[in-house]
Enzyme design. Structure first.
Site, PDB file in Angstrom:
ATOM      1  N   LYS A 183      40.773  35.741  39.829  1.00 37.88           N
ATOM      2  CA  LYS A 183      40.429  36.785  40.789  1.00 37.88           C
ATOM      3  C   LYS A 183      41.228  38.028  40.458  1.00 37.88           C
ATOM      4  O   LYS A 183      42.463  38.014  40.461  1.00 37.88           O
ATOM      5  CB  LYS A 183      40.745  36.305  42.205  1.00 37.88           C
ATOM      6  CG  LYS A 183      40.494  37.364  43.261  1.00 37.88           C
ATOM      7  CD  LYS A 183      40.614  36.798  44.658  1.00 37.88           C
ATOM      8  CE  LYS A 183      40.397  37.875  45.697  1.00 37.88           C
ATOM      9  NZ  LYS A 183      40.503  37.348  47.059  1.00 37.88           N
TER      10      LYS A 183
ATOM     11  N   LYS B  53      35.866  36.377  39.739  1.00 44.30           N
ATOM     12  CA  LYS B  53      35.548  37.393  40.740  1.00 44.30           C
ATOM     13  C   LYS B  53      36.240  38.700  40.405  1.00 44.30           C
ATOM     14  O   LYS B  53      37.427  38.657  40.113  1.00 44.30           O
ATOM     15  CB  LYS B  53      36.033  36.870  42.096  1.00 44.30           C
ATOM     16  CG  LYS B  53      35.888  37.823  43.230  1.00 44.30           C
ATOM     17  CD  LYS B  53      36.473  37.211  44.464  1.00 44.30           C
ATOM     18  CE  LYS B  53      36.448  38.260  45.552  1.00 44.30           C
ATOM     19  NZ  LYS B  53      37.224  37.891  46.684  1.00 44.30           N
TER      20      LYS B  53
HETATM   21  C1  PBG Z   1      40.061  37.306  50.793  1.00 41.16           C
HETATM   22  C2  PBG Z   1      38.836  37.691  50.050  1.00 41.16           C
HETATM   23  C3  PBG Z   1      38.437  38.954  49.575  1.00 41.16           C
HETATM   24  C4  PBG Z   1      37.139  38.792  49.065  1.00 41.16           C
HETATM   25  C5  PBG Z   1      36.816  37.453  49.196  1.00 41.16           C
HETATM   26  N1  PBG Z   1      37.882  36.791  49.783  1.00 41.16           N
HETATM   27  C6  PBG Z   1      39.116  40.274  49.669  1.00 41.16           C
HETATM   28  C7  PBG Z   1      40.314  40.565  48.864  1.00 41.16           C
HETATM   29  O1  PBG Z   1      40.821  39.736  48.131  1.00 41.16           O
HETATM   30  O2  PBG Z   1      40.791  41.670  49.002  1.00 41.16           O
HETATM   31  C8  PBG Z   1      36.279  39.876  48.496  1.00 41.16           C
HETATM   32  C9  PBG Z   1      34.801  39.636  48.558  1.00 41.16           C
HETATM   33  C10 PBG Z   1      33.951  40.832  48.363  1.00 41.16           C
HETATM   34  O3  PBG Z   1      34.412  41.946  48.046  1.00 41.16           O
HETATM   35  O4  PBG Z   1      32.738  40.681  48.531  1.00 41.16           O
HETATM   36  N2  PBG Z   1      41.218  37.301  50.069  1.00 41.16           N
END
Ligand code: PBG
Length: 324
Positions: A195, A248
């Site tokens: 991520k 992601k």
């Molecule tokens: C929680 C989380 C996030 C997303 C999914 N789980 C936000 C982040 O990490 O700031 C992002 C999903 C999206 O942008 O569609 N940590």
């Protein structure tokens, strides 16, 4: 064999030929639809930066779940907006917290639907970080126990799979051990293994009200410049017991999806995130692109790169298009 003996266009002559040699397919069963759950009754609020996506109160979930299932989208992932936030994110693991109620509602009303949950603290902490803060630092090890407790509370409410997205070190192993200890050894973990600290999450942070109050997430999410590190992160999660590896965001990281597909034999998921969705919706609304075709081409590119599973706000629209 070269031109004029070989002519690739022979197999592109008409749609039947094109369909015959098509290498990649999209199916609604491979899509996961993210749902934002909010407190209150009879509430359905459109998220301004994500047209077509709503925050729903728990009583609205059955209808939403049935619609997904009817379209062949068998899986949803839940994100919660709690009534209250605190520095320890304790709303994440309440027996009657927003997500725990949402899981129970969906499993009671639409039992065939697979209900997955995002395991993270950022929606529940008053400071908006994904871990708890001790002595001005996001404390990795102290956060693990809270994440594990959160995952167990989701499983106890009936979640079919948990998906940790916090990016603390060691969380997959800690969650696996806690689930096993509480007799949830059949509940799989889809790890947000790779991520990135991405600006494409902007609209989501509005939707889930989870932008950090101070600082950013670069101390725990990955640097967009790195790909070897992606393999290391994925390797650790495999060793800690992940069942599915996620990358992601998706489109700016197709090379990473492809690398993981080559290197690992677990199912690979990719999250087509909020900013990626918002850009297509915005350009589509202006008439600058054909929204439907760009959606289909984008999701196909994620499959072609090597992801079997796609988390996307387009899941229902794509399924409708596939149904014809
Ligand atoms: C929680 C989380 C996030 C997303 C999914 N789980 C936000 C982040 O990490 O700031 C992002 C999903 C999206 O942008 O569609 N940590």
């Amino acid at each position: 064999m070269l031109f004029p003996d070989y002519r690739p266009r022979r197999l592109r002559k008409n749609e039947a030929f094109r369909a015959l040699i098509r290498e990649t397919h999209l199916s609604p069963a491979q899509l996961i639809y993210p749902i934002f759950v909010m407190p209150g009754k009879n509430r359905r609020e459109q998220i301004s930066s994500m047209p077509g996506v709503y925050r729903l109160s728990v009583d609205q979930l059955a209808k939403e779940g049935k619609e997904c299932l009817k379209l062949g989208v068998n899986s949803v992932i839940l994100f919660g907006l709690p009534e209250k936030k605190d520095p320890m994110g304790s709303g994440a693991h309440l027996k009657d917290g927003i997500i725990q109620r949402a899981i129970r509602e969906l499993k009671n009303s639409v039992p065939e639907l697979l209900v997955f949950t995002d395991v993270c603290l950022c929606e529940y902490t008053s400071h908006g970080h994904c871990g708890i803060i001790l002595e001005n630092q996001i404390d990795n090890d102290a956060t693990l126990e809270i994440l594990a407790r959160t995952a167990v509370s989701h499983a106890a409410a009936g979640a079919d799979m948990v998906a940790p997205s916090d990016m603390m070190d060691g969380r997959v192993g800690e969650i696996r051990a806690a689930l096993d200890e509480e007799n949830f050894d059949t509940v799989p973990i889809m790890s947000y293994a790779v991520k990135y600290a991405s600006s494409f999450y902007g609209p989501f942070r509005d939707a889930a009200d989870c932008a950090p109050q101070e600082g950013d997430r670069r101390g725990y999410q990955m640097d967009p410049a790195n790909s070897l590190e992606a393999l290391r992160e994925a390797t650790l999660d495999v060793e800690e017991g992940a069942d599915i590896l996620m990358v992601k965001p998706a489109v700016a990281y197709l090379d990473i999806i492809s690398k993981l597909r080559d290197e690992f034999d677990l199912p690979i998921a990719a999250y087509h995130v909020s900013g990626e969705y918002a850009m297509i919706k915005a350009a589509g609304a202006k008439g600058w692109i054909d929204e439907e075709r760009v959606m289909a081409e984008t999701l196909l590119s994620i499959r072609r790169a090597g992801a079997e599973i796609i988390l996307t706000y387009f899941a229902k629209d794509m399924a409708r298009l596939l149904q014809g």
